[in-house]
Design an enzyme around this catalytic site. Structure first.
Site, PDB file in Angstrom:
ATOM      1  N   ALA A 148      20.815   1.659  -2.824  1.00  0.00           N
ATOM      2  CA  ALA A 148      22.047   0.891  -3.045  1.00  0.00           C
ATOM      3  C   ALA A 148      22.536   1.070  -4.482  1.00  0.00           C
ATOM      4  O   ALA A 148      23.740   1.015  -4.751  1.00  0.00           O
ATOM      5  CB  ALA A 148      21.785  -0.583  -2.750  1.00  0.00           C
ATOM      6  N   SER A 149      21.598   1.266  -5.412  1.00  0.00           N
ATOM      7  CA  SER A 149      21.989   1.482  -6.812  1.00  0.00           C
ATOM      8  C   SER A 149      22.805   2.765  -6.941  1.00  0.00           C
ATOM      9  O   SER A 149      23.796   2.823  -7.659  1.00  0.00           O
ATOM     10  CB  SER A 149      20.756   1.592  -7.713  1.00  0.00           C
ATOM     11  OG  SER A 149      19.898   0.508  -7.519  1.00  0.00           O
ATOM     12  N   HIS A 192      23.324  -7.857  -7.932  1.00  0.00           N
ATOM     13  CA  HIS A 192      22.121  -7.144  -8.335  1.00  0.00           C
ATOM     14  C   HIS A 192      22.356  -6.468  -9.693  1.00  0.00           C
ATOM     15  O   HIS A 192      23.465  -6.019  -9.985  1.00  0.00           O
ATOM     16  CB  HIS A 192      21.761  -6.090  -7.286  1.00  0.00           C
ATOM     17  CG  HIS A 192      20.372  -5.573  -7.442  1.00  0.00           C
ATOM     18  ND1 HIS A 192      20.076  -4.494  -8.248  1.00  0.00           N
ATOM     19  CD2 HIS A 192      19.199  -5.986  -6.923  1.00  0.00           C
ATOM     20  CE1 HIS A 192      18.772  -4.265  -8.203  1.00  0.00           C
ATOM     21  NE2 HIS A 192      18.219  -5.154  -7.404  1.00  0.00           N
ATOM     22  N   ASP A 271      28.456  -4.664  -1.643  1.00  0.00           N
ATOM     23  CA  ASP A 271      27.021  -4.386  -1.632  1.00  0.00           C
ATOM     24  C   ASP A 271      26.343  -5.363  -0.664  1.00  0.00           C
ATOM     25  O   ASP A 271      26.252  -6.555  -0.948  1.00  0.00           O
ATOM     26  CB  ASP A 271      26.474  -4.571  -3.064  1.00  0.00           C
ATOM     27  CG  ASP A 271      24.955  -4.542  -3.118  1.00  0.00           C
ATOM     28  OD1 ASP A 271      24.340  -4.017  -2.169  1.00  0.00           O
ATOM     29  OD2 ASP A 271      24.392  -5.040  -4.112  1.00  0.00           O
TER      30      ASP A 271
HETATM   31  N1  PLP Z   1      21.784  -4.910  -4.070  1.00  0.00           N
HETATM   32  C1  PLP Z   1      21.110  -5.934  -3.560  1.00  0.00           C
HETATM   33  C2  PLP Z   1      21.855  -7.119  -3.042  1.00  0.00           C
HETATM   34  C3  PLP Z   1      19.706  -5.899  -3.490  1.00  0.00           C
HETATM   35  O1  PLP Z   1      19.039  -6.941  -2.985  1.00  0.00           O
HETATM   36  C4  PLP Z   1      19.033  -4.767  -3.985  1.00  0.00           C
HETATM   37  C5  PLP Z   1      17.564  -4.697  -3.966  1.00  0.00           C
HETATM   38  O2  PLP Z   1      16.883  -5.546  -3.440  1.00  0.00           O
HETATM   39  C6  PLP Z   1      19.786  -3.718  -4.537  1.00  0.00           C
HETATM   40  C7  PLP Z   1      21.157  -3.819  -4.564  1.00  0.00           C
HETATM   41  C8  PLP Z   1      19.129  -2.488  -5.086  1.00  0.00           C
HETATM   42  O3  PLP Z   1      18.641  -1.743  -4.023  1.00  0.00           O
HETATM   43  P1  PLP Z   1      18.109  -0.253  -4.199  1.00  0.00           P
HETATM   44  O4  PLP Z   1      16.658  -0.354  -4.491  1.00  0.00           O
HETATM   45  O5  PLP Z   1      18.374   0.395  -2.867  1.00  0.00           O
HETATM   46  O6  PLP Z   1      18.871   0.398  -5.286  1.00  0.00           O
END
Ligand code: PLP
Length: 479
Positions: A148-149, A192, A271
């Site tokens: 997600a990042s 996040h 997100d």
């Molecule tokens: N966004 C949200 C709402 C999250 O809870 C998280 C991780 O728990 C992330 C982004 C980051 O996820 P990733 O490890 O896939 O980058």
């Protein structure tokens, strides 16, 4: 190792993996090792001569397992889940065997084409509007990112490029670097940290906006920031809204934020890293209301949809926005079908990419939509049962209602009490949870993470928490 030796080793490894997961309940969820433990267990250098498979295999229990945090233990309740299922593991074996690097259509047509179709299947499964789907023949489409990042960074970079192109067209005399230095993006204090990080990586300021008492980013907070920043010569261009925040799984109101973003030409990135999986269930889709206003939407099937890491699904309303932002076309990557199929290298940061859509294909086919819905509903039900059990002990309070498989609780009183409680629990290592802050209130998060978690596990976790509460404070009113 030749192919017959591989066959034997693979059978042994598959047996090991099955036994590991079948018996994972018996392992302490948190390891007891100290930093640096591993270096002492293996030689300083790679061996000169190859070793037998058996000697390597034996080191899994000796070297690796003592330092593993068992994310799939039914007693793992920290962070958010990371997906795990037999069909996804089978897909990864096949992906490793094919071993392609599918940066363009010709680099492995099946890799690109399955991804296009799987992103449509998945989009339909969660009720995403057709405007995001490739099958509608419009500008939209989906792509699998690693995390997600990464999706957030890709969205932010695309928005940055699109905004700068527009500004430059309107003000040809202005220098692009100067315009870029005036850009400002927005996230909320509950977003996040990946949002702030994306800003750091892209070299743009991310302003963190306050949330209301329900922990939602509101349109008035966004509007007043836009007004203030614009008055100060800044150029707002990007907003992250969250469906299912990390601290408490709260949901920003897309229907309210979307029009503000659209009116001010701000890219809206939604997100839903964790909670997006729950949209396979009709009853949770109301949180997505207004999603057609977004420019990009992302969730992680590798969190809650039984797909092993990594598989982060990102959809764009207009894929040209990222293709034109990231497009470099050296001769060695060109091929004859460039205009008739996507080359996903233009949709992401790295060049190389694994055959990750196999995981989606195997999982969606093995479980079916109904199986995935049953899974999500069971996890949510377990969290509600945990909440019900712990709420029977009036030493605990719940600053926010349980949301989507996450329960946020604390001991009544000073933050330090809950901090001490969590420290005790994690030191004992039988149950693993992490804290968060909701404004100034310290809470402990209990997320139902493992696909192996059953009601009896949740009951045992609740007992463990109450037992440690007895040691943290006197128990005048235990049930
Ligand atoms: N966004 C949200 C709402 C999250 O809870 C998280 C991780 O728990 C992330 C982004 C980051 O996820 P990733 O490890 O896939 O980058």
């Amino acid at each position: 190792m030749d192919s017959e030796q591989f066959r034997a080793a693979a059978h042994q490894m598959v047996d090991y993996v099955i036994d590991y997961l079948d018996n994972i309940r018996n392992r302490r969820v948190l390891p007891t090792v100290e930093p640096g433990y591993l270096r002492k267990l293996i030689p300083e250098e790679a061996p000169e001569q190859g070793e037998t498979w058996q000697s390597i295999f034996q080191d899994i229990e000796r070297v690796i397992m003592p330092g593993v945090t068992h994310w799939h233990s039914p007693n793992f309740h920290a962070y958010y889940p990371t997906g795990n299922s037999w069909p996804a593991m089978l897909a990864d074996i096949l992906s490793d065997a094919i071993g392609c690097v599918g940066f363009s259509w010709i680099a492995s047509p099946a890799c690109t084409e399955l991804e296009v179709v799987m992103m449509d299947w998945l989009g339909k499964l969660i009720g995403l509007p057709p405007v995001f789907l490739a099958s509608t023949g419009g500008k939209g489409g989906g792509v699998i990112q690693g995390t997600a990042s990464e999706a957030m960074l890709v969205g932010l970079l695309a928005a940055r490029s699109k905004t700068l192109k527009r500004l430059k067209a309107d003000n040809p005399e202005k220098d692009e670097q100067t315009l870029a230095s005036r850009l400002v993006a927005y996230s909320s204090e509950q977003s996040h940290s990946a949002a702030e990080r994306a800003g750091l990586l892209a070299g743009v300021h991310v302003r963190v906006l306050p949330t209301d008492d329900q922990l939602h980013l509101r349109a008035d907070a966004l509007q007043s920031a836009i007004k203030e920043d614009t008055a100060n010569g800044k150029i707002p261009f990007f907003v992250v809204a969250t469906l299912g925040t990390t601290p408490s799984c709260s949901f920003d109101d897309i229907e309210e934020l979307g029009p503000v973003c659209n009116d001010h030409l701000l890219w809206l990135h939604v997100d839903a890293a964790y909670a997006g999986s729950a949209f396979v269930c009709e009853e949770h889709r109301h949180y997505m209301k207004g999603i057609e206003r977004a420019d990009s939407f992302n969730f992680n099937p590798h969190k809650w949809l039984l797909v092993n890491f990594d598989c982060s699904a990102m959809w764009l309303k207009d894929a040209n926005d990222i293709v034109s932002a990231f497009n470099v076309d050296p001769i060695f990557l060109k091929h004859d079908h460039q205009s008739s199929a996507p080359d996903f290298r233009h949709w992401q940061i790295p060049l190389g990419r694994r055959f990750r859509s196999l995981k989606l294909w195997f999982v969606m086919r093995s479980y079916g939509a109904q199986g995935l819905r049953d899974y999500i509903r069971k996890q949510i039900r377990l969290a509600e049962q945990f909440h019900h059990m712990l709420a029977a002990d009036d030493r605990f309070e719940f600053p926010v209602a349980p949301s989507m498989g996450l329960v946020c609780f604390r001991l009544k009183g000073e933050n330090s009490l809950s901090e001490a409680l969590l420290k005790r629990i994690n030191e004992a290592g039988q149950v693993y949870m992490i804290p968060a802050k909701l404004h100034e209130t310290y809470i402990i998060r209990f997320a139902v993470c493992s696909r192996f978690t059953e009601l009896s596990d949740v009951q045992a976790s609740c007992e463990e928490i109450r037992r440690h509460a007895n040691e943290t404070l006197p128990a005048p009113n235990q049930n």
